[in-house]
Design an enzyme around this catalytic site. Structure first.
Site, mmCIF file in Angstrom:
data_model
loop_
_atom_site.group_PDB
_atom_site.id
_atom_site.type_symbol
_atom_site.label_atom_id
_atom_site.label_comp_id
_atom_site.label_asym_id
_atom_site.label_seq_id
_atom_site.Cartn_x
_atom_site.Cartn_y
_atom_site.Cartn_z
ATOM 1 N N THR A 1 2.593 -8.044 -1.077
ATOM 2 C CA THR A 1 2.366 -7.977 0.362
ATOM 3 C C THR A 1 1.789 -9.285 0.854
ATOM 4 O OG1 THR A 1 1.212 -6.903 2.201
ATOM 5 C CG2 THR A 1 0.116 -6.815 0.072
ATOM 6 N N ILE A 2 2.398 -9.841 1.891
ATOM 7 C CA ILE A 2 1.841 -11.056 2.470
ATOM 8 C C ILE A 2 0.495 -10.763 3.128
ATOM 9 C CG2 ILE A 2 4.109 -12.115 2.820
ATOM 10 C CD1 ILE A 2 3.770 -11.456 5.829
ATOM 11 N N ASP A 3 0.241 -9.499 3.466
ATOM 12 C CA ASP A 3 -1.024 -9.135 4.120
ATOM 13 C C ASP A 3 -2.223 -9.282 3.192
ATOM 14 O OD1 ASP A 3 0.110 -8.496 6.607
ATOM 15 O OD2 ASP A 3 0.633 -6.496 5.920
ATOM 16 N N GLU B 1 -2.569 -10.412 14.809
ATOM 17 C CA GLU B 1 -1.852 -9.495 15.699
ATOM 18 C C GLU B 1 -2.624 -8.195 15.897
ATOM 19 O OE1 GLU B 1 1.878 -8.157 14.127
ATOM 20 O OE2 GLU B 1 1.010 -7.484 12.226
ATOM 21 N N GLY C 1 -0.871 -9.293 10.620
ATOM 22 C CA GLY C 1 -2.089 -8.709 10.067
ATOM 23 C C GLY C 1 -2.563 -7.577 10.946
ATOM 24 N N ARG C 2 -2.218 -6.338 10.555
ATOM 25 C CA ARG C 2 -2.563 -5.181 11.369
ATOM 26 C C ARG C 2 -4.060 -4.898 11.351
ATOM 27 N NH1 ARG C 2 0.068 -0.695 13.035
ATOM 28 N NH2 ARG C 2 1.964 -1.382 12.014
ATOM 29 N N ASN D 1 0.802 -1.220 0.000
ATOM 30 C CA ASN D 1 0.000 0.000 0.000
ATOM 31 C C ASN D 1 0.836 1.272 0.000
ATOM 32 O OD1 ASN D 1 -2.816 0.395 -0.161
ATOM 33 N ND2 ASN D 1 -3.112 -0.985 1.565
#
EC number: 2.7.1.90
Length: 405
Positions: free
Chosen positions: A141-143, A244, A188-189, A112
């Site tokens: 991105t792994i997210d 997380e 994972g925010r 992002n």
């Protein structure tokens, strides 16, 4: 014609495969003379730190090694360009530096925040009437939280690692026939894609995690304790996957590092959700409880890369360069899914202004009504992305990777 590629943000097992796709297409194009790599993302351009990648990759064997090497071979950064383009000289400095290297195409591989950089550079060129440099974003991105693409390179490999880890943790936890609680914190925010991938550990008949808690929905601590107690009544171990970035009903992260807790993009540093829940269970229920934080391992496990992920990442690199050669700028290449079974995709090009600073979350109807697991639709979405195994070259008993600088 010269092109430049740079990488930014968190590493993934597939980010270098995108560079390989760019290099392979550039090699076939007689109009391209040099492929430069900026070291440590846009900071490398600012600091004029470059390498000529073709001088570091001497043959197909080394190119193949780069394809399988995890993390960012060119280095990465977390650097935010100023919002006000007119009052900052850095934009023109970047343009002048690229022109001095004869660069007409700049491909930025990242998530992002990286797409925000591409957007700003393209907007600056439009504002100033600059037409001799094109800026293209390639997703990473792994997210898995970028909009404009069905899924992001790096996610499939990280999901494969997490699914494998949970399949193995299940075996470990059930060695002893007595109740215990194991809580696994996954990156994972604000999105729970990675945490959801723990469910893939059930594909071959395994039990997998008893509960999966994603950060898309508020976390209810009382319900969590009720869930855990209900499973412990059977006298067996309980395995739990948590994001997380879990937040309470007030929207506060369960665990936030206090003090200087903002990165360059204003994001809070979060850590210790698993430990927080470990203490909650210990104090509320008691018994044997532990927490595990997968941390960096989930984003650099090249030995568990998904073949599908790496192949798509390479193709996206070639697509990014081709889009620029076709005259596109201020765009990001992405993936559009045509079907799950059989798995089929096509590559697309989208306006980066519609992508940067947006966030793709797990659909709520892919989360169970009890908010402690995922649905079959989530499994159908993720399953094709982890398929296929890579063939690493091993030397001295460990995988052999390559360094570019």
């Amino acid at each position: 014609m010269n092109i430049m590629v740079a990488q930014s943000g968190g590493p993934t097992p597939a980010i270098n495969a995108t560079v390989v796709g760019i290099l392979e297409l550039a090699k076939r194009n007689d109009s391209i003379d040099h492929v430069y790599g900026a070291l440590n993302g846009i900071e490398g351009v600012i600091n004029q730190q470059f390498i000529d990648i073709n001088q570091r990759i001497h043959n197909d064997i080394e190119l193949d090694m780069l394809f399988y090497t995890p993390a960012s071979a060119l280095g990465a950064c977390r650097y935010q360009l100023p919002e006000n383009m007119n009052d900052s000289p850095i934009y023109q400095q970047l343009i002048d530096t690229l022109r001095a290297k004869g660069v007409t195409i700049f491909v930025y591989i990242g998530g992002n925040d990286s797409m925000d950089t591409v957007k700003k550079l393209a907007q600056y060129c439009e504002l100033k009437g600059i037409e001799d440099i094109q800026f293209i974003g390639a997703p990473k991105t792994i997210d898995n939280d970028l909009v404009g693409t069905d899924h992001c390179p790096g996610f499939g490999s990280a999901a494969k690692y997490i699914a494998t880890t949970f399949a193995e943790l299940e075996k470990d936890c059930f060695v002893y026939n007595r109740p215990s609680v194991t809580i696994v914190e996954i990156m994972g925010r604000n999105t729970g894609w990675l945490t959801a991938s723990a469910a893939l550990s059930r594909l071959n008949g395994g039990k997998g995690p008893d509960f999966i808690y994603l950060c898309e929905v508020p976390f209810d601590q009382e319900q969590f304790i009720h869930d855990v107690k209900s499973k412990l009544q059977r006298g067996k171990p309980v395995l739990i996957a948590v994001s997380e970035g879990l937040k309470n009903v007030q929207g506060e992260y369960l665990s936030v590092i206090k003090g200087n807790a903002l990165d360059a993009f204003g994001h809070q540093f979060i850590s210790g959700t698993g430990k927080y829940l470990e203490n909650l269970v210990r104090h509320s229920i008691g018994g044997k409880v532990r927490s595990i934080e997968l941390n960096l391992m989930q984003r650099c496990a090249g030995h568990l890369s998904s073949k599908t992920d790496l192949n798509e990442s390479k193709l996206l690199g070639a697509k990014a360069l081709q889009a620029a050669l076709d005259g596109e700028t201020g765009k990001m290449v992405g993936i559009h899914r045509l079907s799950d079974q059989p798995y089929a995709i096509e590559f697309v090009v989208a306006d980066i202004a519609l992508i940067a600073n947006q966030e793709k979350k797990v659909p709520l109807d892919w989360i169970s009504t009890e908010r402690n697991d995922v649905s079959a639709s989530m499994i159908d979405y993720m399953k094709p992305l982890i398929e296929g195994e890579t063939k690493l070259n091993y030397r001295n008993g460990i995988p052999e990777y390559i360094s570019l600088y």
